[in-house]
Structures are given as structure tokens and as C-alpha cells.
Scaffold this motif. Structure first.
Motif, PDB file in Angstrom:
ATOM      1  N   VAL A 123       0.882  -1.168   0.000  1.00  0.00           N
ATOM      2  CA  VAL A 123       0.000   0.000   0.000  1.00  0.00           C
ATOM      3  C   VAL A 123       0.915   1.212   0.000  1.00  0.00           C
ATOM      4  O   VAL A 123       1.662   1.448   0.952  1.00  0.00           O
ATOM      5  N   ILE A 124       0.889   1.946  -1.100  1.00  0.00           N
ATOM      6  CA  ILE A 124       1.797   3.080  -1.259  1.00  0.00           C
ATOM      7  C   ILE A 124       0.975   4.345  -1.045  1.00  0.00           C
ATOM      8  O   ILE A 124       0.107   4.673  -1.869  1.00  0.00           O
ATOM      9  N   SER A 125       1.241   5.017   0.056  1.00  0.00           N
ATOM     10  CA  SER A 125       0.440   6.208   0.359  1.00  0.00           C
ATOM     11  C   SER A 125       1.342   7.439   0.413  1.00  0.00           C
ATOM     12  O   SER A 125       2.554   7.333   0.219  1.00  0.00           O
ATOM     13  N   ARG A 126       0.761   8.580   0.719  1.00  0.00           N
ATOM     14  CA  ARG A 126       1.564   9.811   0.766  1.00  0.00           C
ATOM     15  C   ARG A 126       2.497   9.816   1.980  1.00  0.00           C
ATOM     16  O   ARG A 126       3.398  10.623   2.072  1.00  0.00           O
ATOM     17  N   SER A 127       2.256   8.883   2.906  1.00  0.00           N
ATOM     18  CA  SER A 127       3.110   8.885   4.090  1.00  0.00           C
ATOM     19  C   SER A 127       4.028   7.668   4.170  1.00  0.00           C
ATOM     20  O   SER A 127       4.763   7.512   5.131  1.00  0.00           O
ATOM     21  N   GLY A 128       4.018   6.797   3.184  1.00  0.00           N
ATOM     22  CA  GLY A 128       4.936   5.664   3.243  1.00  0.00           C
ATOM     23  C   GLY A 128       4.477   4.470   2.433  1.00  0.00           C
ATOM     24  O   GLY A 128       3.451   4.515   1.761  1.00  0.00           O
ATOM     25  N   GLU A 157       3.613   0.477   2.924  1.00  0.00           N
ATOM     26  CA  GLU A 157       3.374  -0.611   3.878  1.00  0.00           C
ATOM     27  C   GLU A 157       3.158  -1.899   3.101  1.00  0.00           C
ATOM     28  O   GLU A 157       2.460  -1.921   2.078  1.00  0.00           O
ATOM     29  N   ILE A 158       3.746  -2.993   3.624  1.00  0.00           N
ATOM     30  CA  ILE A 158       3.655  -4.254   2.892  1.00  0.00           C
ATOM     31  C   ILE A 158       2.805  -5.239   3.705  1.00  0.00           C
ATOM     32  O   ILE A 158       2.948  -5.349   4.926  1.00  0.00           O
ATOM     33  N   PHE A 159       1.952  -5.963   2.983  1.00  0.00           N
ATOM     34  CA  PHE A 159       1.055  -6.942   3.628  1.00  0.00           C
ATOM     35  C   PHE A 159       1.201  -8.292   2.928  1.00  0.00           C
ATOM     36  O   PHE A 159       1.548  -8.354   1.748  1.00  0.00           O
ATOM     37  N   ASP A 160       0.904  -9.362   3.674  1.00  0.00           N
ATOM     38  CA  ASP A 160       0.852 -10.667   3.012  1.00  0.00           C
ATOM     39  C   ASP A 160      -0.581 -10.916   2.535  1.00  0.00           C
ATOM     40  O   ASP A 160      -1.480 -10.100   2.788  1.00  0.00           O
ATOM     41  N   ILE A 161      -0.770 -12.042   1.886  1.00  0.00           N
ATOM     42  CA  ILE A 161      -2.068 -12.297   1.256  1.00  0.00           C
ATOM     43  C   ILE A 161      -3.182 -12.528   2.291  1.00  0.00           C
ATOM     44  O   ILE A 161      -4.361 -12.440   1.994  1.00  0.00           O
ATOM     45  N   TYR A 162      -2.775 -12.777   3.554  1.00  0.00           N
ATOM     46  CA  TYR A 162      -3.784 -12.978   4.609  1.00  0.00           C
ATOM     47  C   TYR A 162      -4.099 -11.672   5.340  1.00  0.00           C
ATOM     48  O   TYR A 162      -4.820 -11.653   6.323  1.00  0.00           O
ATOM     49  N   GLY A 163      -3.488 -10.594   4.872  1.00  0.00           N
ATOM     50  CA  GLY A 163      -3.764  -9.294   5.478  1.00  0.00           C
ATOM     51  C   GLY A 163      -2.788  -8.921   6.587  1.00  0.00           C
ATOM     52  O   GLY A 163      -2.873  -7.833   7.157  1.00  0.00           O
ATOM     53  N   GLY A 164      -1.866  -9.831   6.900  1.00  0.00           N
ATOM     54  CA  GLY A 164      -0.871  -9.535   7.951  1.00  0.00           C
ATOM     55  C   GLY A 164       0.172  -8.545   7.448  1.00  0.00           C
ATOM     56  O   GLY A 164       0.522  -8.557   6.265  1.00  0.00           O
ATOM     57  N   LYS A 165       0.655  -7.701   8.372  1.00  0.00           N
ATOM     58  CA  LYS A 165       1.667  -6.724   7.983  1.00  0.00           C
ATOM     59  C   LYS A 165       3.041  -7.394   7.914  1.00  0.00           C
ATOM     60  O   LYS A 165       3.380  -8.209   8.766  1.00  0.00           O
ATOM     61  N   VAL A 166       3.808  -7.060   6.900  1.00  0.00           N
ATOM     62  CA  VAL A 166       5.135  -7.654   6.741  1.00  0.00           C
ATOM     63  C   VAL A 166       6.180  -6.600   7.094  1.00  0.00           C
ATOM     64  O   VAL A 166       6.144  -5.478   6.575  1.00  0.00           O
ATOM     65  N   VAL A 167       7.089  -6.972   7.970  1.00  0.00           N
ATOM     66  CA  VAL A 167       8.173  -6.038   8.306  1.00  0.00           C
ATOM     67  C   VAL A 167       9.319  -6.326   7.339  1.00  0.00           C
ATOM     68  O   VAL A 167       9.813  -7.451   7.276  1.00  0.00           O
ATOM     69  N   LYS A 168       9.706  -5.293   6.608  1.00  0.00           N
ATOM     70  CA  LYS A 168      10.707  -5.501   5.551  1.00  0.00           C
ATOM     71  C   LYS A 168      11.940  -4.678   5.791  1.00  0.00           C
ATOM     72  O   LYS A 168      11.868  -3.566   6.280  1.00  0.00           O
ATOM     73  N   GLU A 169      13.066  -5.238   5.388  1.00  0.00           N
ATOM     74  CA  GLU A 169      14.296  -4.446   5.473  1.00  0.00           C
ATOM     75  C   GLU A 169      14.421  -3.576   4.238  1.00  0.00           C
ATOM     76  O   GLU A 169      14.088  -4.012   3.130  1.00  0.00           O
ATOM     77  N   VAL A 170      14.927  -2.366   4.444  1.00  0.00           N
ATOM     78  CA  VAL A 170      15.167  -1.499   3.292  1.00  0.00           C
ATOM     79  C   VAL A 170      16.456  -1.970   2.615  1.00  0.00           C
ATOM     80  O   VAL A 170      17.453  -2.217   3.276  1.00  0.00           O
ATOM     81  N   PHE A 171      16.393  -2.122   1.293  1.00  0.00           N
ATOM     82  CA  PHE A 171      17.576  -2.504   0.520  1.00  0.00           C
ATOM     83  C   PHE A 171      18.163  -1.234  -0.085  1.00  0.00           C
ATOM     84  O   PHE A 171      17.454  -0.471  -0.736  1.00  0.00           O
TER      85      PHE A 171
END
Ligand code: F6R
Length: 607
Positions: free
Chosen positions: A213-218, A220-234
């Protein structure tokens, strides 16, 4: 293959999307388009042809929008025309979608949607996605995209905007590359890094079935079950110059000229104190005891590097090797199991055929080592171990420097396997290591003499058909020389083993036919002279590629290109540069679009 960009921030989206798409041109495309959110409505501009045509249409608009998605399309379902171009919009016009990949069950989904009153105006599979998302849309775009993803079978990278969502858009992927870029107060999506590198070096690499979900404030990544995914910045560590022409006429010649550096960067860090270190590749004395067979699986140029791999690994390490086209491997019930090491080779790390062969190998219990150029790419991430080639971004569609780098990596693997298995003497090991380290200088010399190659290209650029013949490693090299020539010059070409031509194909040799003959293999050169005589007797003109000290081609070949003397085992890496230069000059003289040859795509993400 198709390119995707998306933007949200406080700048005008349309010019940024267009500039991003230009950076993805190298992927190959035949139409392009963008969709922006303008005054609460989705506005789409798209057309067949080059980005210049899209720019012209955009020139007539004045979109102030700061949110949008863009696409370059490489046609799969339906011819390249305005209607089939992306973005595609849903029935109400509320939702616009760009898509890279193929929806395998689109006919079934189409039937489902038609039964519910949806109608279709294009021949594409993508239009199904736009309607499907609208069908699921109940005010939450992420949930609607997620629901559509559970219905869809196939591969996709998606960018989706909705007229009711002025502050966000959604992206998702499965088996097609997609990254999210994190700028200061603006956010991007793209199929590849060059599209956004000008704006940010910080990215998230989306994994399969992840939704961003790309919004004006950032982002956010989700999995297919709706859970939030914590991702490392590359953090991207290569320079923007690496993806620019830097004064060269074409990316292809720039990339050929980078070969000494690329080969050095791939080999040198792995050679320490005269020994080869393959840390991180899983090649250890213990692991190779469990291997009784190697498969090398790849496509196109990478496959040709694999053919060289078969010769070299079998010769040095005495392990049976089968090299196979990824698209065939997957469907023929290959004899792969826990005792097999599968080496996959891929520049992009995104080739779908190769990826599927990788997955099939893992399913059968094999360990997979990949030779990949793009860090963090899908193939790299799916493999048990990776040996990265250090070629940097390769922009020209025809692969050149990546091939030389792939060969370099293969030599390292072959030699290490041989050392661990004890099939190479200390003296021979040191000799090959010295020759590997000598490769960059030898290629530099070839590049310094490139006007010779240009001269011969100028004599033959009008040829209807050009043959390549060679024996042993030179046969494998001939395959690559022939592919390079046909893909960028559109001249018909075939590669044959020197001894095989007389079993049929020699019938095609006539007065004036050019036959390119690499003769780098000691012990096979005399045999090659026999094959050269055979074609000359039928009127062929012969261009021989020979080491400096070899006199065998004199008085026999019509044209001779010399390469520096180097161990025949590694000579293909040097002779490859000659082949690439020849193809390049022929294509330039013919006036072809060298960097973007017709019908081809850089990263082939369909089967
Ligand atoms: C030819 C060429 C293609 C690729 C092939 C595999 O010049 O570029 O044949 O080699 O599509 O691509 P990668 O190596 O990205 O898997």
C-alpha cells in the motif's frame, strides 16, 4: 518485458512516470500508457508504439495529478494497439490497472465476469484484473486487490489506482519483479531499479504474493492474509552512471567495453593467495561428496554459458553435467534428486522459465546454486546459494558483459570443484588461476583492435545468412556468436559443430556465404582446418578467430581476427568479445536499433 512504474508524492506524476518508463525501455515494449488521478477521476492516456508517441499525447494534456501508474507493454494477449495497451480500466472507470505477467485462468475469469454483467473491450488478460478488482471492491482497495489475487492463477506484477483513493495506490506481485522506492516524502513502484534511481536508492523488494500500500506517508507491505510484513530497506549501491550511456553511441558497445572490468570484478575477489574462495556458494568438500551429477539450467545466452560450463566442469572436475534449456527441463520429468546439484544461470534473475526450472529442482530435492547478476532478484532469493556475477546493470537487450561474467563464474566453480575432488594437479590449478587473472588484459587487447572486427563487419553486413562453426568450446561459443548476430542484425544465422556441418547443413553453403570459425582449441584446430576447407570448396568466405601464435588459418581463411594467446580452456571468454563486436558492428551498419531489437525483451517473465 513489460515495465511498470507508479508514483505518489507532491510532484506532477505524469512527467515522472514517463521518465521512469524511459529507463525501462530496455526491457522491450511495443506500446505504453499512464493513468493518473485527476480531480477525483481516473484519466488514461495510452497508445501503440514508442514512448515518444505517448509523450506527444501527454503533451496535449495538463494533468496536475500527483498520483499515477505507467506501463510499457510487450504484447502477449492481443496485438500491440491502443486498445490493448495498459492501463486497463474497470467497468465503472473507477479502477485502473497496469500488469506485467500472464493470467493463466483469464478465460474462466472472463466468463465469470461476463455472467455478472461485465463487458470487455480489449483482447488482453489484464482487463480481467481491472474488472475483478472492481467486483471485489467495497471501499478498501488493498482488500479488493488481495481478493482478486486469490482468484487469479498466473504471474503478475500489478499497479492499481482507484478514483476513490486520492492518497494511496496498491501494488502486488507473484513471479514478476516489483520494487517499492522510498523517497523523502514521495514513493514509487517499478519493475526495476533504474526507473527510480534518480529519486531514491532505498527500496523494498516485494516477495511473491505480497501487497504494497503506497500512500503519501509511506509504503506498507502486507501478506495475502492481510498480515503486515516487516521488511528491510535494501540500499542500492551502484551509481546512476552505470545505467547511462556515458558518451557511448549505444549501451551495447558500452557494455562490451566494460567486459575487462566485469570479468576482473567477478574473478579477482574470489582468488586469495592463489586459492579460490567460493564462500556462500555451498561448494565445500562435504557438499560435493553428496553430488553425483550436475544440471545447468538456463535460457538464451545464459544457456550458452551453461554449455561451456558442461565442457569445463566435466573436463576439470570429472562430474557428469547436463546443460538444459529451462523451458524444456521443467516439462520432461528430469532425473534430478537430492544428489543433484542444479546450477541455474540468469542475468536478470527474473526469467520465468528459469525460475520454474529452479522450483521444480527444489521440489525434487536438489540443491540449487544460481549464477545471477541482479542482487535480490527472484532467482537469487529462491536459490539455496548464489554466486553473483559483478556485471553491473546490463541495459542493452542483447546480453554481452553478463555472458563474459557468467563464464568467469563458471570457471571459478569448475576449478573449485576440481580442487575439492582432487582431479586437478596443483600445477594445472595454478596455471588456470593465472590464466583467469589474465583474462581482463586479453579482452582489453581485443577491444583495442576492434577496428579489425569493424572492417570485416563492413564487408558482410548485407549478408543474407551467416554460419558459425567450431569444435569443442568453440562450438559452444559459436552458438552464442550466432544468437548475438541474429537478435540484433536480423540476419539469418546458424551455429554448427565443425564436424557436423557435412551431415546436412553444408547444403546451404554457397558462393560468398560467410562462415565464422573460432579456432581457439588446441588439438582441435587441425580438425577445424579440414572443416574450413570443406566450406571453402563450396564457395564460402571464412572469417577465422585465432590466437596470435597460431599460423594455421594463414593462407586458408579469407579474414583473420587475432586474439591474445591464452590457455584454450579460458579462451572463449576472450573470443566472445570478438563475436559480440562483430554482431554489434554488423547491426550498426545495417541501421538496426541495436539496444532495443525488434520483438525482444530484456527480462522474459512469461513462459
Ligand atoms: C540474448 C539474451 C537472452 C537472455 C535470456 C535469459 O542476448 O539476452 O537470450 O540471455 O532471455 O535471460 P536471463 O539471463 O536474464 O535469465
Amino acid at each position: 518485458m513489460c515495465g511498470i512504474v507508479g508514483y505518489i508524492g507532491n510532484r506532477q506524476a505524469a512527467p515522472l512516470l514517463l521518465a521512469g518508463l524511459e529507463k525501462l525501455e530496455y526491457r522491450g515494449y511495443d506500446s505504453a500508457g499512464i493513468a493518473v488521478l485527476e480531480n477525483g477521476a481516473v484519466e488514461v492516456v495510452k497508445c501503440k508504439g514508442r514512448l515518444s508517441a505517448l509523450a506527444e499525447r501527454l503533451g496535449k494534456t495538463d494533468f496536475g495529478s500527483t498520483l499515477g501508474i505507467g506501463h510499457t507493454r510487450w504484447a502477449t494477449h492481443g496485438e500491440p494497439n491502443d486498445l490493448n495497451s495498459h492501463p486497463h480500466i474497470s467497468r465503472s472507470g473507477k479502477i485502473a490497472v497496469v500488469h506485467n505477467g500472464i493470467i493463466e485462468n483469464y478465460i474462466e475469469l472472463k466468463r465469470f465476469l461476463i455472467a455478472r454483467g461485465y463487458s470487455f473491450i480489449s483482447e488482453t488478460d489484464t482487463e480481467v484484473i481491472a474488472h475483478l478488482i472492481e467486483y471485489h471492491y467495497k471501499g478498501d482497495l488493498r482488500k479488493a486487490v488481495t481478493a482478486a489475487m486469490t482468484d487469479i492463477e498466473g504471474s503478475y506484477a500489478l499497479g492499481v489506482i482507484c478514483s476513490e483513493q486520492n492518497d494511496m495506490f496498491v501494488a502486488a506481485r507473484k513471479d514478476s519483479p516489483l520494487i517499492a522506492g522510498i523517497g523523502g516524502n514521495e514513493y514509487f513502484i517499478a519493475s526495476d531499479i533504474p526507473a527510480i534511481l534518480e529519486h531514491t536508492r532505498d527500496i523494498y523488494i516485494l516477495e511473491d504474493k505480497e501487497i504494497a500500500v503506497i500512500s503519501r506517508s509511506g509504503a506498507e507491505i502486507f501478506d495475502i492474509y492481510g498480515g503486515k510484513v516487516v521488511k528491510e530497506v535494501f540500499r542500492v549501491n551502484w551509481d546512476i552512471d552505470a545505467a547511462e550511456k556515458s558518451g557511448y553511441e549505444h549501451f551495447m558497445i558500452k557494455e562490451i567495453c566494460e567486459e575487462p572490468k566485469v570479468v576482473r570484478d567477478t574473478i579477482s575477489p574470489r582468488i586469495r593467495g592463489g586459492d579460490i574462495s567460493l564462500d556462500g556458494t555451498g561448494i565445500t568438500a562435504e557438499s560435493i561428496r553428496e553430488i553425483d551429477k550436475i544440471f545447468i539450467v538456463a535460457c538464451g545466452t545464459a544457456y550458452h554459458a551453461g554449455v561451456i560450463g558442461k565442457y569445463v566442469i566435466e573436463k576439470l572436475a570429472r562430474i557428469p553435467v547436463e546443460t538444459e534449456l529451462a523451458s524444456e527441463f521443467r516439462y520432461r520429468d528430469p532425473m534430478v534428486g537430492p544428489k543433484t546439484l542444479v546450477i541455474v544461470i540468469s542475468q536478470s534473475g527474473e526469467t520465468l522459465d528459469t525460475m520454474m526450472a529452479l522450483k521444480e529442482s527444489k521440489r525434487r530435492g536438489a540443491r540449487v546454486l544460481s549464477i545471477v547478476n541482479v542482487v535480490g532478484s527472484s532467482i537469487a532469493r529462491e536459490s539455496d546459494n548464489v554466486l553473483y556475477t559483478q556485471a553491473g546493470p546490463e541495459i542493452a537487450v542483447a546480453s554481452t558483459k553478463a555472458y563474459n561474467a557468467q563464464l568467469s563464474a563458471i570457471y571459478l566453480i569448475a576449478l573449485k570443484l576440481a580442487q575439492l575432488k582432487g582431479t586437478v594437479s596443483g600445477e594445472n590449478f595454478r596455471n588456470i588461476v593465472d590464466n583467469l587473472l589474465a583474462l581482463p588484459k586479453a579482452i582489453e587487447k581485443v577491444l583495442g583492435n576492434r577496428s579489425d572486427v569493424q572492417k570485416y563487419a563492413s564487408l558482410h553486413y548485407n549478408a543474407k545468412s551467416i554460419f558459425f562453426i567450431g569444435r569443442g568450446l568453440d562450438y559452444a561459443l559459436s552458438m552464442e556468436g550466432s544468437l548475438k548476430l541474429k537478435e540484433i542484425s536480423y540476419i539469418h544465422s546458424e551455429a554448427y559443430a565443425g564436424g557436423e556441418l557435412k551431415h546436412g547443413t553444408i547444403a546451404l553453403i554457397e558462393e560468398g556465404t560467410l562462415v565464422v570459425c573460432p579456432m581457439t582449441q588446441l588439438g582441435l584446430r587441425e580438425k577445424m582446418t579440414g572443416n574450413i576447407r570443406e566450406v571453402k570448396a563450396r564457395g564460402a568466405v571464412v572469417l577465422a578467430v585465432v590466437p596470435e601464435s597460431c599460423a594455421l588459418a594463414e593462407g586458408l581463411a579469407d579474414h583473420i581476427v587475432r586474439i591474445p594467446d591464452i590457455d584454450p580452456l579460458v579462451a572463449p571468454v576472450v573470443a566472445a568479445t570478438v563475436m559480440q563486436l562483430f554482431a554489434y558492428y554488423v547491426a550498426v551498419l545495417k541501421g538496426c536499433d541495436v539496444d532495443k531489437p525488434r520483438n525482444l525483451a530484456k527480462s522474459v517473465t512469461v513462459e
